[in-house]
Design a protein around this motif. Structure first.
Motif, PDB file in Angstrom:
ATOM      1  N   THR A  32       0.834  -1.211   0.000  1.00 56.75           N
ATOM      2  CA  THR A  32       0.000   0.000   0.000  1.00 56.75           C
ATOM      3  C   THR A  32       0.866   1.256   0.000  1.00 56.75           C
ATOM      4  O   THR A  32       0.525   2.255  -0.638  1.00 56.75           O
ATOM      5  N   ARG A  33       1.996   1.217   0.707  1.00 50.88           N
ATOM      6  CA  ARG A  33       2.885   2.386   0.711  1.00 50.88           C
ATOM      7  C   ARG A  33       3.529   2.579  -0.660  1.00 50.88           C
ATOM      8  O   ARG A  33       3.717   3.711  -1.114  1.00 50.88           O
ATOM      9  N   LEU A  34       3.867   1.469  -1.298  1.00 52.74           N
ATOM     10  CA  LEU A  34       4.424   1.571  -2.650  1.00 52.74           C
ATOM     11  C   LEU A  34       3.388   2.147  -3.609  1.00 52.74           C
ATOM     12  O   LEU A  34       3.706   2.979  -4.462  1.00 52.74           O
ATOM     13  N   ASN A  35       2.139   1.731  -3.452  1.00 50.47           N
ATOM     14  CA  ASN A  35       1.070   2.257  -4.308  1.00 50.47           C
ATOM     15  C   ASN A  35       0.777   3.724  -3.988  1.00 50.47           C
ATOM     16  O   ASN A  35       0.392   4.488  -4.873  1.00 50.47           O
ATOM     17  N   LEU A  36       0.968   4.100  -2.724  1.00 50.49           N
ATOM     18  CA  LEU A  36       0.805   5.508  -2.362  1.00 50.49           C
ATOM     19  C   LEU A  36       1.842   6.358  -3.085  1.00 50.49           C
ATOM     20  O   LEU A  36       1.536   7.457  -3.563  1.00 50.49           O
ATOM     21  N   GLY A  37       3.081   5.841  -3.170  1.00 51.98           N
ATOM     22  CA  GLY A  37       4.134   6.582  -3.857  1.00 51.98           C
ATOM     23  C   GLY A  37       3.816   6.874  -5.311  1.00 51.98           C
ATOM     24  O   GLY A  37       4.281   7.875  -5.868  1.00 51.98           O
ATOM     25  N   LYS A  38       3.008   6.018  -5.937  1.00 54.55           N
ATOM     26  CA  LYS A  38       2.636   6.229  -7.329  1.00 54.55           C
ATOM     27  C   LYS A  38       1.696   7.421  -7.500  1.00 54.55           C
ATOM     28  O   LYS A  38       1.538   7.944  -8.609  1.00 54.55           O
ATOM     29  N   ARG A  39       1.073   7.842  -6.388  1.00 54.46           N
ATOM     30  CA  ARG A  39       0.108   8.945  -6.462  1.00 54.46           C
ATOM     31  C   ARG A  39       0.696  10.257  -5.954  1.00 54.46           C
ATOM     32  O   ARG A  39      -0.003  11.264  -5.905  1.00 54.46           O
ATOM     33  N   LEU A  40       1.963  10.232  -5.549  1.00 53.60           N
ATOM     34  CA  LEU A  40       2.601  11.435  -5.017  1.00 53.60           C
ATOM     35  C   LEU A  40       3.778  11.829  -5.889  1.00 53.60           C
ATOM     36  O   LEU A  40       4.348  10.995  -6.602  1.00 53.60           O
ATOM     37  N   ASN A  41       4.154  13.100  -5.808  1.00 54.06           N
ATOM     38  CA  ASN A  41       5.317  13.557  -6.569  1.00 54.06           C
ATOM     39  C   ASN A  41       6.611  13.449  -5.767  1.00 54.06           C
ATOM     40  O   ASN A  41       7.678  13.798  -6.255  1.00 54.06           O
ATOM     41  N   LEU A  42       6.497  12.982  -4.498  1.00 55.47           N
ATOM     42  CA  LEU A  42       7.657  12.738  -3.653  1.00 55.47           C
ATOM     43  C   LEU A  42       7.508  11.382  -2.978  1.00 55.47           C
ATOM     44  O   LEU A  42       6.400  10.834  -2.898  1.00 55.47           O
ATOM     45  N   VAL A  43       8.608  10.858  -2.452  1.00 51.44           N
ATOM     46  CA  VAL A  43       8.586   9.545  -1.818  1.00 51.44           C
ATOM     47  C   VAL A  43       7.901   9.644  -0.444  1.00 51.44           C
ATOM     48  O   VAL A  43       8.279  10.489   0.376  1.00 51.44           O
ATOM     49  N   PRO A  44       6.887   8.809  -0.149  1.00 45.54           N
ATOM     50  CA  PRO A  44       6.263   8.836   1.183  1.00 45.54           C
ATOM     51  C   PRO A  44       7.225   8.311   2.250  1.00 45.54           C
ATOM     52  O   PRO A  44       7.970   7.357   2.007  1.00 45.54           O
ATOM     53  N   ASP A  45       7.196   8.939   3.424  1.00 52.46           N
ATOM     54  CA  ASP A  45       8.112   8.577   4.510  1.00 52.46           C
ATOM     55  C   ASP A  45       7.322   8.472   5.809  1.00 52.46           C
ATOM     56  O   ASP A  45       6.648   9.410   6.215  1.00 52.46           O
ATOM     57  N   GLY A  46       7.392   7.312   6.470  1.00 52.78           N
ATOM     58  CA  GLY A  46       6.626   7.072   7.695  1.00 52.78           C
ATOM     59  C   GLY A  46       7.418   7.227   8.970  1.00 52.78           C
ATOM     60  O   GLY A  46       6.938   6.843  10.046  1.00 52.78           O
ATOM     61  N   SER A  47       8.615   7.795   8.905  1.00 57.00           N
ATOM     62  CA  SER A  47       9.469   7.880  10.095  1.00 57.00           C
ATOM     63  C   SER A  47       8.936   8.845  11.142  1.00 57.00           C
ATOM     64  O   SER A  47       9.350   8.790  12.298  1.00 57.00           O
ATOM     65  N   LYS A  48       8.025   9.761  10.773  1.00 62.84           N
ATOM     66  CA  LYS A  48       7.464  10.719  11.723  1.00 62.84           C
ATOM     67  C   LYS A  48       5.984  10.454  11.997  1.00 62.84           C
ATOM     68  O   LYS A  48       5.263  11.329  12.478  1.00 62.84           O
ATOM     69  N   ASN A  49       5.548   9.250  11.703  1.00 65.28           N
ATOM     70  CA  ASN A  49       4.143   8.906  11.931  1.00 65.28           C
ATOM     71  C   ASN A  49       3.777   9.042  13.408  1.00 65.28           C
ATOM     72  O   ASN A  49       4.558   8.664  14.284  1.00 65.28           O
ATOM     73  N   ARG A  50       2.590   9.570  13.692  1.00 73.93           N
ATOM     74  CA  ARG A  50       2.203   9.861  15.070  1.00 73.93           C
ATOM     75  C   ARG A  50       1.078   8.982  15.595  1.00 73.93           C
ATOM     76  O   ARG A  50       0.915   8.849  16.796  1.00 73.93           O
ATOM     77  N   PHE A  51       0.273   8.383  14.707  1.00 79.18           N
ATOM     78  CA  PHE A  51      -0.790   7.512  15.198  1.00 79.18           C
ATOM     79  C   PHE A  51      -1.191   6.493  14.142  1.00 79.18           C
ATOM     80  O   PHE A  51      -1.072   6.739  12.937  1.00 79.18           O
ATOM     81  N   VAL A  52      -1.637   5.345  14.626  1.00 82.41           N
ATOM     82  CA  VAL A  52      -2.163   4.276  13.773  1.00 82.41           C
ATOM     83  C   VAL A  52      -3.536   3.905  14.310  1.00 82.41           C
ATOM     84  O   VAL A  52      -3.680   3.543  15.479  1.00 82.41           O
ATOM     85  N   LEU A  53      -4.554   4.008  13.475  1.00 74.82           N
ATOM     86  CA  LEU A  53      -5.919   3.669  13.854  1.00 74.82           C
ATOM     87  C   LEU A  53      -6.347   2.416  13.097  1.00 74.82           C
ATOM     88  O   LEU A  53      -6.244   2.365  11.870  1.00 74.82           O
ATOM     89  N   ILE A  54      -6.822   1.415  13.833  1.00 76.64           N
ATOM     90  CA  ILE A  54      -7.234   0.144  13.234  1.00 76.64           C
ATOM     91  C   ILE A  54      -8.754   0.061  13.249  1.00 76.64           C
ATOM     92  O   ILE A  54      -9.383   0.236  14.298  1.00 76.64           O
ATOM     93  N   GLY A  55      -9.343  -0.192  12.100  1.00 80.01           N
ATOM     94  CA  GLY A  55     -10.789  -0.373  12.029  1.00 80.01           C
ATOM     95  C   GLY A  55     -11.236  -1.563  12.860  1.00 80.01           C
ATOM     96  O   GLY A  55     -10.515  -2.554  12.993  1.00 80.01           O
ATOM     97  N   GLU A  56     -12.438  -1.465  13.418  1.00 80.38           N
ATOM     98  CA  GLU A  56     -12.922  -2.485  14.351  1.00 80.38           C
ATOM     99  C   GLU A  56     -12.955  -3.870  13.712  1.00 80.38           C
ATOM    100  O   GLU A  56     -12.579  -4.863  14.339  1.00 80.38           O
ATOM    101  N   GLU A  57     -13.415  -3.954  12.474  1.00 77.12           N
ATOM    102  CA  GLU A  57     -13.481  -5.264  11.803  1.00 77.12           C
ATOM    103  C   GLU A  57     -12.090  -5.849  11.609  1.00 77.12           C
ATOM    104  O   GLU A  57     -11.865  -7.038  11.814  1.00 77.12           O
ATOM    105  N   MET A  58     -11.131  -5.008  11.235  1.00 71.93           N
ATOM    106  CA  MET A  58      -9.759  -5.473  11.068  1.00 71.93           C
ATOM    107  C   MET A  58      -9.157  -5.899  12.400  1.00 71.93           C
ATOM    108  O   MET A  58      -8.379  -6.859  12.472  1.00 71.93           O
ATOM    109  N   ALA A  59      -9.531  -5.213  13.483  1.00 76.43           N
ATOM    110  CA  ALA A  59      -8.980  -5.528  14.801  1.00 76.43           C
ATOM    111  C   ALA A  59      -9.446  -6.884  15.317  1.00 76.43           C
ATOM    112  O   ALA A  59      -8.803  -7.466  16.199  1.00 76.43           O
ATOM    113  N   THR A  60     -10.553  -7.407  14.794  1.00 75.23           N
ATOM    114  CA  THR A  60     -11.030  -8.718  15.224  1.00 75.23           C
ATOM    115  C   THR A  60     -10.247  -9.847  14.564  1.00 75.23           C
ATOM    116  O   THR A  60     -10.507 -11.014  14.830  1.00 75.23           O
TER     117      THR A  60
END
Length: 364
Positions: A74-102
């Motif tokens: 998904t991150r690689l596919n995100l890069g295809k939609r941006l003009n710069l490389v996506p970087d997750g080193s400063k990520n501040r939160f991760v939210l998991i959908g309830e169905e996925m959490a089960t």
């Protein structure tokens, strides 16, 4: 000549310095500040990214949803939609959908632990419903505030509404057969995000939830109080407005005892709370006998709550207290022959809560 030697040595040393060979310049990347994780209709991973846009004066973020077979794809596919490389080193939160959490959440968290640049201190929470819908609604209401969801979780941690956890801290517990963890539980309100309580996990799978006062009592029983814990209980005689008391816990003493009688497991949780009254309009607290009556009434109410919390924890098969860990350490022969997932919901856990009003407040 001797005076010039240090200078010569210094110049030679500087010529050998390679500099920052692994630097990443901000101008070359698009930072990922937040991430929501769901499963799409085809069973693939649906990631929703929050990326601040520093090119405009308002600094409003972008919210982009991308699918992939794995979180890395998904991150690689995100890069295809941006003009710069996506970087997750400063990520501040991760939210998991309830169905996925089960499902087993490690399958979607593995990418964080394998990447040396991952922000392992990012806050992690479960969203009621789908994370994608939650994040897009938050963006519609107040675009800039979606950047500060981690601060809302930190505020709830301080008030003992949720545990102080992050991606790194849950990793070892996720694979511990003798203890389970809980995560903040968030939903979308009419005016934005609301931290409602905690999501209960058995191993890597969400199995239930506790909200409001039950969540606070659960964390107190687990000895995971934040900086403060405010609780409101019925303490008066009328049952109407003004007969409720709000108090804040300022001192906690908790003791967990686990023992066996034959093949039966028993556990006692002794919880002693010293509290200060923050609001109680029905009566002044100058009469010691009256204070003792209130102590008894509040103690009875919290014991009733504690028993209900433990019933729901066992129903969800969530061993947040680490009772299984005590059995591994002190009753290992029993542990080797038992199936803890089947045994834990039926063991006898007895809470004992004792409340003492130690500070009646400035006006009493």
């Amino acid at each position: 000549m001797r005076r010039g030697c240090p200078v010569v040595i210094g110049l030679i040393s500087l010529s050998l310095v390679t500099g920052c060979w692994d630097q990443t310049l901000l101008k070359d990347v698009r930072l990922i500040i937040g991430l929501g994780i769901d499963e799409d209709a085809d069973g693939n991973i649906l990631d929703t990214f929050v990326l601040p846009d520093v090119t405009n004066q308002k600094n409003t973020p972008q919210v982009i949803s991308v699918t992939g077979h794995t979180a890395r794809e998904t991150r690689l596919n995100l890069g295809k939609r941006l003009n710069l490389v996506p970087d997750g080193s400063k990520n501040r939160f991760v939210l998991i959908g309830e169905e996925m959490a089960t499902k087993k959440i490690y399958t979607i968290l593995d990418v964080f632990y394998r990447d040396p640049k991952s922000a392992l201190n990012a806050k992690i929470a479960v969203v009621k419903g789908r994370a994608e819908a939650f994040m897009k609604k938050e963006y519609e209401i107040k675009p800039n505030l979606i950047l500060n969801l981690d601060k809302q979780i930190v505020s709830a941690e301080t008030a003992s509404l949720v545990p102080n956890v992050n991606i790194q801290s849950i990793c070892t517990t996720m694979f511990d057969p003798g203890q389970d963890f809980v995560l903040p539980y968030i939903e979308h309100g009419t005016e934005g995000a609301v931290v409602t309580g905690i999501a209960l996990f058995n191993s890597q799978t969400m199995t239930g939830a506790l909200e409001g006062r039950d969540a606070i009592i659960c964390l107190l029983l687990a000895n995971q109080m934040g900086k403060r814990a405010a609780i409101t209980v019925p303490a008066g005689t009328s049952g109407k407005t003004g007969s409720f008391m709000t108090f804040q816990v300022f001192q906690i003493k908790r003791n967990l005892q686990v023992w066996m009688e034959g093949d039966e497991v028993f556990a006692n949780i002794d919880l002693q709370l010293k509290v200060k009254v923050e609001e109680f309009a029905e009566d002044h607290l100058v009469d010691r006998e009256r204070v003792e009556q209130l102590n008894a009434r509040i103690t009875k109410e919290l014991n009733r709550n504690a028993q209900e919390v433990i019933r729901r924890l066992q129903q969800a098969n969530c061993d947040i207290f680490g009772i299984g860990r005590r059995l591994i350490a002190f009753h290992h022969d029993y542990w080797k022959k038992t199936d803890w997932n089947r045994t834990y919901p039926h063991i006898k856990i007895q809470p004992s809560v004792m409340v003492e009003i130690a500070r009646p407040g400035i006006i009493y």
